[in-house]
Design an enzyme around this catalytic site. Structure first.
Site, short mmCIF file in Angstrom:
data_model
loop_
_atom_site.label_atom_id
_atom_site.label_comp_id
_atom_site.label_asym_id
_atom_site.label_seq_id
_atom_site.Cartn_x
_atom_site.Cartn_y
_atom_site.Cartn_z
N PHE A 131 0.85 -1.19 0.00
CA PHE A 131 0.00 0.00 0.00
C PHE A 131 0.89 1.24 0.00
O PHE A 131 1.75 1.40 0.86
CB PHE A 131 -0.92 0.02 1.23
N ASP A 156 9.23 2.83 1.52
CA ASP A 156 8.05 3.55 2.00
C ASP A 156 7.93 3.28 3.50
O ASP A 156 7.45 2.23 3.92
CB ASP A 156 6.81 3.07 1.24
N LYS A 165 2.56 9.98 8.46
CA LYS A 165 1.90 9.46 9.67
C LYS A 165 2.50 9.99 10.98
O LYS A 165 2.20 11.10 11.39
CB LYS A 165 1.91 7.92 9.63
C1 LIG Z 1 2.99 2.41 3.81
C2 LIG Z 1 2.03 3.51 3.49
N1 LIG Z 1 2.27 4.31 2.44
C3 LIG Z 1 1.44 5.33 2.12
C4 LIG Z 1 0.30 5.56 2.85
C5 LIG Z 1 -0.62 6.70 2.46
O1 LIG Z 1 -0.52 7.71 3.41
P1 LIG Z 1 -1.66 8.84 3.51
O2 LIG Z 1 -2.90 8.15 3.96
O3 LIG Z 1 -1.11 9.82 4.50
O4 LIG Z 1 -1.81 9.43 2.17
C6 LIG Z 1 0.00 4.75 3.94
C7 LIG Z 1 -1.23 4.96 4.72
O5 LIG Z 1 -1.72 4.08 5.37
C8 LIG Z 1 0.89 3.70 4.27
O6 LIG Z 1 0.65 2.89 5.31
#
Ligand SMILES: Cc1ncc(COP(=O)(O)O)c(C=O)c1O
Length: 390
Positions: free
Chosen positions: A134, A219, A248
């Protein structure tokens, strides 16, 4: 009187459904519902509330900043953004350059644009990402997201992204070739169910990408800022990515994301290549500085070990096991009853997250106390009993 939930349902798009709880306020790891019910927050707003709720240092930093200078745009420099970029680079212990965004998905958009530009410079057109990974909901980040249920209906996407099974280094080695511009991976897959890869997988990913000249994008939007007991998960795994994305927990509840390029990846963007009106705004940067000054990694490791050991000591027919790292765990169930566990936990005064049908995510504030961890561990068997019956 119409309830807040009914008003929410009438006023909002249905993309979130109607959440089961409405909160009014919080203090530390405790939150109170609009009806006054008290809960222990065991998921921290999806691994965001690093310092818990209403932490005095965060309140002071944000209040002071908003009362002094809230916004400048990126046509003007302000001290907090420079202090924050320098602080992050210091914690990373590697030479790099920072871009601030407002969210995780935007941090990944920046990383993707860097990778696309790098691909154009070096004649590479493909990308590799992991099945069930994700990376966010905007179209670039979504095109790298390997969860068919949220991705497929918005495709096709204009990028050639090849998905490989997460944790399988041989599959990764097969997918990465001289045409690959970048590999995007989470060091532990968060939304897939807090699924860590086999030991050494990310270091192998580093070797594979380096040997083909592809960029490695880590990520760490969910895994960084002390969540695993380290500032950044990759620091425990013994490798350095080319690009790191954060969000986050960085702002502790204020919106901020970061895309950090190391070495040559830090200077792929030239003037005019990317931008954001709000990215790196002074209030969010002040919040992030307060977070970085107040996360106590020793405390995180201590309470994380207590939580994990306590969960592992519970023997219950509905509990299959525990996985994850630091204060970022999934309790895995023997049956698809996570919704029932979440509901039973809420009735018992604990907020947890039914992440997958068979997995409950625990990502409490990093300031959670040993006594609070113990109170959850004491209550969890009867929560499981109720969920098994319900
Ligand atoms: C690993 C990862 N990347 C990207 C995101 C996307 O972040 P945002 O919801 O702040 O756009 C998330 C959100 O859960 C995530 O867990």
């Amino acid at each position: 009187m119409t309830s807040l939930f009914d008003r929410f349902e009438a006023a909002f798009m249905p993309n979130y459904g109607v959440p089961p709880v409405a909160l009014e306020r919080g203090e530390g790891s405790v939150v109170w519902g609009v009806d006054g019910t008290e809960y222990l927050d065991m998921f921290g707003g999806i691994a965001v509330s690093s310092l818990g709720h209403a932490h005095p240092a965060l309140v002071e930093a944000v209040s002071k900043q908003v009362a002094t200078l809230a916004h400048t745009s990126n046509l003007i420099v302000h001290p907090r953004e420079v202090e924050l970029a320098e602080k992050l680079l210091g914690l990373l212990k590697a030479p790099g350059r920072v871009f601030f965004a407002n969210s995780g998905t935007e941090a990944n958009e920046a990383a993707l644009k860097l990778a696309i530009k790098y691909g154009k410079q070096t004649g590479r057109t493909s990308f590799v990402a992991a099945e069930m990974g994700f990376h966010g909901r905007t179209l670039g980040a979504l095109s790298l997201t390997g969860k068919p249920s949220i991705r497929d209906q918005f495709g096709p996407f204009p990028l050639d992204v090849r998905f490989v099974p997460y944790g399988d280094a041989d599959a990764l080695a097969e997918a990465v070739d001289g045409d690959c511009a970048a590999v995007f991976l989470e060091p532990t897959q968060g939304e897939a169910g807090v699924v860590p890869p086999p030991d050494g997988y990310m270091a192998r990913a580093r070797e594979i990408t380096s040997s083909h000249g592809a960029l490695l994008v880590a990520d760490e939007i969910q895994s960084a800022i002390g969540r695993t007991g380290h500032w950044f998960a990759h620091q425990a795994d013994g490798y350095l990515p080319d690009i790191l994305t954060l969000a986050k927990g960085l702002g502790g509840g204020l919106p901020i994301g970061a895309c950090i390029g190391f070495g040559p990846a830090g200077t792929i963007f030239e003037k005019g290549d990317h931008g954001s009106t709000f990215g790196g705004n002074a209030v969010s940067c002040a919040a992030a500085l307060a977070v970085l000054d107040n996360v106590d990694l020793d405390h995180v490791r201590t309470v994380a070990a207590e939580l994990r050991e306590g969960l592992e000591a519970i023997s219950h027919p509905l509990l299959k096991g525990v996985r994850g790292r630091g204060l970022w765990l999934a309790t895995v169930l023997t049956e698809d009853r996570s919704a029932q566990v979440q509901a039973a936990a809420q009735r018992a005064g604990f907020l947890v997250n039914a992440l997958q049908p068979d997995a409950i995510r625990l990502a409490p504030p990093l300031v959670i106390t040993s006594a609070q961890v113990q109170s959850f561990l004491t209550a969890f068997p009867s929560i499981l009993d109720e969920a098994a019956d319900g």
